[in-house]
Each structure stands twice: as structure tokens, then as C-alpha cells.
Enzyme design. Sequence first.
Site, PDB file in Angstrom:
ATOM      1  N   LYS A 118       0.822  -1.220   0.000  1.00  0.00           N
ATOM      2  CA  LYS A 118       0.000   0.000   0.000  1.00  0.00           C
ATOM      3  C   LYS A 118       0.854   1.267   0.000  1.00  0.00           C
ATOM      4  O   LYS A 118       0.447   2.283  -0.551  1.00  0.00           O
ATOM      5  CB  LYS A 118      -0.975  -0.006   1.181  1.00  0.00           C
ATOM      6  CG  LYS A 118      -2.076  -1.033   0.994  1.00  0.00           C
ATOM      7  CD  LYS A 118      -3.302  -0.759   1.838  1.00  0.00           C
ATOM      8  CE  LYS A 118      -4.417  -1.688   1.412  1.00  0.00           C
ATOM      9  NZ  LYS A 118      -5.638  -1.561   2.178  1.00  0.00           N
ATOM     10  N   LYS A 211      -5.019  -9.233  -6.632  1.00  0.00           N
ATOM     11  CA  LYS A 211      -6.316  -9.423  -5.963  1.00  0.00           C
ATOM     12  C   LYS A 211      -7.305  -8.324  -6.351  1.00  0.00           C
ATOM     13  O   LYS A 211      -6.902  -7.184  -6.640  1.00  0.00           O
ATOM     14  CB  LYS A 211      -6.144  -9.525  -4.443  1.00  0.00           C
ATOM     15  CG  LYS A 211      -5.995  -8.234  -3.719  1.00  0.00           C
ATOM     16  CD  LYS A 211      -6.300  -8.390  -2.221  1.00  0.00           C
ATOM     17  CE  LYS A 211      -6.368  -6.997  -1.615  1.00  0.00           C
ATOM     18  NZ  LYS A 211      -7.043  -6.886  -0.364  1.00  0.00           N
ATOM     19  N   LYS A 214     -10.615  -2.569  -3.826  1.00  0.00           N
ATOM     20  CA  LYS A 214     -11.367  -1.315  -3.947  1.00  0.00           C
ATOM     21  C   LYS A 214     -10.492  -0.221  -4.542  1.00  0.00           C
ATOM     22  O   LYS A 214     -10.975   0.694  -5.184  1.00  0.00           O
ATOM     23  CB  LYS A 214     -11.785  -0.809  -2.560  1.00  0.00           C
ATOM     24  CG  LYS A 214     -12.683  -1.702  -1.779  1.00  0.00           C
ATOM     25  CD  LYS A 214     -13.179  -0.925  -0.546  1.00  0.00           C
ATOM     26  CE  LYS A 214     -13.508  -1.832   0.598  1.00  0.00           C
ATOM     27  NZ  LYS A 214     -12.394  -2.037   1.535  1.00  0.00           N
TER      28      LYS A 214
HETATM   29  N1  AQP Z   1      -9.939  -9.904  -3.410  1.00  0.00           N
HETATM   30  C1  AQP Z   1     -10.365 -10.391  -2.247  1.00  0.00           C
HETATM   31  N2  AQP Z   1     -10.692 -11.692  -2.121  1.00  0.00           N
HETATM   32  C2  AQP Z   1     -11.142 -12.202  -0.929  1.00  0.00           C
HETATM   33  N3  AQP Z   1     -11.289 -11.454   0.185  1.00  0.00           N
HETATM   34  C3  AQP Z   1     -10.981 -10.136   0.107  1.00  0.00           C
HETATM   35  N4  AQP Z   1     -11.023  -9.134   1.005  1.00  0.00           N
HETATM   36  C4  AQP Z   1     -10.603  -7.988   0.414  1.00  0.00           C
HETATM   37  N5  AQP Z   1     -10.286  -8.213  -0.865  1.00  0.00           N
HETATM   38  C5  AQP Z   1     -10.501  -9.540  -1.098  1.00  0.00           C
HETATM   39  C6  AQP Z   1     -11.480  -9.289   2.381  1.00  0.00           C
HETATM   40  O1  AQP Z   1     -12.505  -8.347   2.615  1.00  0.00           O
HETATM   41  C7  AQP Z   1     -12.462  -7.950   3.987  1.00  0.00           C
HETATM   42  C8  AQP Z   1     -12.550  -6.461   4.071  1.00  0.00           C
HETATM   43  O2  AQP Z   1     -11.392  -5.890   3.501  1.00  0.00           O
HETATM   44  P1  AQP Z   1     -11.012  -4.400   3.840  1.00  0.00           P
HETATM   45  O3  AQP Z   1     -11.938  -3.482   3.207  1.00  0.00           O
HETATM   46  O4  AQP Z   1     -10.927  -4.209   5.285  1.00  0.00           O
HETATM   47  O5  AQP Z   1      -9.552  -4.196   3.326  1.00  0.00           O
HETATM   48  P2  AQP Z   1      -8.717  -4.806   2.170  1.00  0.00           P
HETATM   49  O6  AQP Z   1      -8.367  -6.204   2.476  1.00  0.00           O
HETATM   50  O7  AQP Z   1      -7.576  -3.879   2.019  1.00  0.00           O
HETATM   51  O8  AQP Z   1      -9.747  -4.755   0.962  1.00  0.00           O
HETATM   52  P3  AQP Z   1      -9.634  -4.137  -0.466  1.00  0.00           P
HETATM   53  O9  AQP Z   1     -10.966  -4.192  -1.077  1.00  0.00           O
HETATM   54  O10 AQP Z   1      -8.537  -4.730  -1.216  1.00  0.00           O
HETATM   55  O11 AQP Z   1      -9.324  -2.628  -0.204  1.00  0.00           O
HETATM   56  P4  AQP Z   1      -8.077  -1.779  -0.611  1.00  0.00           P
HETATM   57  O12 AQP Z   1      -8.155  -1.612  -2.077  1.00  0.00           O
HETATM   58  O13 AQP Z   1      -8.282  -0.520   0.142  1.00  0.00           O
HETATM   59  O14 AQP Z   1      -6.866  -2.550  -0.204  1.00  0.00           O
HETATM   60  C9  AQP Z   1     -11.176  -8.513   4.586  1.00  0.00           C
HETATM   61  O15 AQP Z   1     -11.495  -9.661   5.364  1.00  0.00           O
HETATM   62  C10 AQP Z   1     -10.379  -8.922   3.387  1.00  0.00           C
HETATM   63  O16 AQP Z   1      -9.546 -10.015   3.659  1.00  0.00           O
END
Ligand code: AQP
Length: 350
Positions: A118, A211, A214
Site C-alpha cells: 500500500k 487481488k 477497492k
Molecule cells: N480480493 C479479495 N478476495 C477475498 N477477500 C478479500 N477481502 C478484500 N479483498 C478480497 C477481504 O474483505 C475484507 C474487508 O477488507 P477491507 O476493506 O478491510 O480491506 P482490504 O483487504 O484492504 O480490501 P480491499 O478491497 O482490497 O481494499 P483496498 O483496495 O483498500 O486494499 C477482509 O477480510 C479482506 O480479507
Amino acid sequence: MTAIQRVFSGVQPTGNLHLGNYLGAIVNFVKLQENFDCMYCVVDLHALTMPMNVWGGPEGLVRTTREVTSAFIASGIDPKKHIVFNQSQVSGHAELAWIFNCVARIGWLNRMTQFKEKAGKDRENASVGLYDYPVLMAADILVYRATHVPVGDDQKQHLELARDIAQKFNNDFGDSIRGNGFNTGLFFPQPEPLITGPATRVMSLRDGTKKMSKSDPSEYSRINLTDDADTIAQKVRKAKTDPEPLPSEEKGLEQRPEADNLVGIYAALAGKAKADVLREFGGAQFSSFKNALVDVCVTRLAPIATEMKKLMADPGYVDSVLIDGGDRARAIADETIRATKDIVGLIHKR
Ligand code: AQP
């Protein structure tokens, strides 16, 4: 203080929730309600660790906090039986994070891969909060002395850190923990990761090795929970594939990340095993498989999107859920904070 089997998990309000969040986390949240006391948290303090354009500034944060709450409820989380709230309402998260900052070691945080991903190349310009994110996450879980944490595969390393912090706290303060009546010497439990959703790692529709996220700048990389049927169809049809037809067996998906991802998404949404999906579609071209994938996506996601829309139109109700959940969460957290202060030696009002 009674030992209880408690589930805690959080989702950041940093933008549109997507299929990865749904299949990797939220589906599991819903299921766990049957057997556990569950706490599902919109982790707004974690959102602040990223630059303001990611979480949309103050107005954006309010909107996405309500949106994630709506997604929880629309997916089937019951905020009356369980607890749904936003993190910043309970000051115990930040208080415990400070104590844990003094327990965790810099070397442990230096190993966290999510910070490296990140922060990117401009690490000097990343917020201190982003570096400290996993310590706050440990506090989120342990302020409720939660025993089980359903997450996607990407959060595994952070969960291991939470376990290390719990263990070091219990070791460092062992005598005081026992002196305060916790005879086992184990004040904080070792939280167990539950990485068991129908698809624990959903990949980007544009690149099967990354992966779904968002923060990916391409809207075509993800299916959002709020996407309508036409948008879902457009995104699935544009999803990257390879020129070969689908294989009939799982080993034929090796070295084909995009095919593997689409089959995995179909299987998870249809509630089938990948092998069964391949038995049905083996030999088919992607064009016909994608039609079936659109159908299953729309069937599963459209009712959630409709319900989310209804909830988003009633912010008063959504906020009341968060405030009620915050009150119930605070009562649990306060108990942990009081006991932690006794253990550490911090004077407080009784
Ligand atoms: N691609 C994914 N596949 C399976 N699980 C996922 N999670 C996120 N992306 C995937 C799971 O969703 C939960 C919430 O995630 P979060 O919003 O707290 O943060 P993150 O993991 O950083 O999610 P994003 O969507 O990828 O956000 P950004 O882009 O900000 O990094 C968690 O349980 C996560 O494991």
C-alpha cells in the site's frame, strides 16, 4: 469476565465494496451468526490511514460508512441479534492500540507485506497510521477478546501479528494478570483466523495475478455490490481471458490465472465445487461461460444491491443501527480496558 466464543471482523469504508469483500468475508460473516456472538465493524479509523482521496474526505467517509453498514444488513447480518457498529465510536480500540504499540516490536511491523504494497515506492510519504495499521487491527479484535476472526486470505499475516501481540502481552504481564484474578495467566485469547469463505482470494477481472481491490483504479477490475445487471454484464464480458476453451478438470486451470479466477467466482456464487463447474462447462468457449457467469452474478447480487439502495435512502435508520451497536460494543470494550489498565498499572476511576 467470562470467556466467550466471539467473532469479530471489520471492513474498511474506503470505497465500493466488491465481490472479493463479499465472497472472502461477508458471506462468512452471515454464516457465523448461527453459532457465535458476532461483532461486525466498519473500521473507519483504518480508512484514515490512506490519503484522503481514497476515502473521499469527510462527506465520502460518512457515505461509505453507511454503505458498508447497508451491505452488511442487505447481505443478511442481523444487527439486533449481533453487533454492527463503526470503530471510531468506541475509544477502547485506540486506547488499546497505544498499549499494544508498546508491546509490538518494530521488526514485526517491518515484515508486513500489506504496508509495503500500500505504501508503494513512496514509503517516506506514507502515513504513520498505515505502518501501525496491524497494531490497531490487533486492538480491534482483542478489545473484545474475540476468539475467531473471519477474513480473506490477504489478512492472514495481520492475524498472525495479533496473535503475537496477545502472546507477548500475556507473557510480559503474566504475574500481574494472575495477580488480577486471571489465574490461567492468559488475559488475551489467541484469535483464530477463519479463512474459509467460498472464495478466500478473488482476483482482479483485468489481471488474474492481482487481488480484486477497492483501490484498483480500473472499475473493470472488480464487480461492486452496488453494480446493476447491465454493469455486471459489461464487466464480465470485458474480463480478461485466454484463447483456450475451458478445461474439463481442475489441473487444466494451472498457469491460467484468469480462467481459474472466473471459474472460482462462478463456483462460489453458485455454491458448487470448481470440479463440478468444469464438468459442466469443460470444452466451452469463454463467451458462453461468461453468459452463465453474468446470470449467477446478477441472481446473487441484484437482491443485495436493491436492499442496499433502500437502506441508503434511510440514513437515519442506518445511523441508529451503528449507534445502538456502538453502545453495546463500548460496554464490552470498557470492561477489557478497565482490566487492562489494572494489569498494566494505569490508575483509573472505578
Ligand atoms: N480480493 C479479495 N478476495 C477475498 N477477500 C478479500 N477481502 C478484500 N479483498 C478480497 C477481504 O474483505 C475484507 C474487508 O477488507 P477491507 O476493506 O478491510 O480491506 P482490504 O483487504 O484492504 O480490501 P480491499 O478491497 O482490497 O481494499 P483496498 O483496495 O483498500 O486494499 C477482509 O477480510 C479482506 O480479507
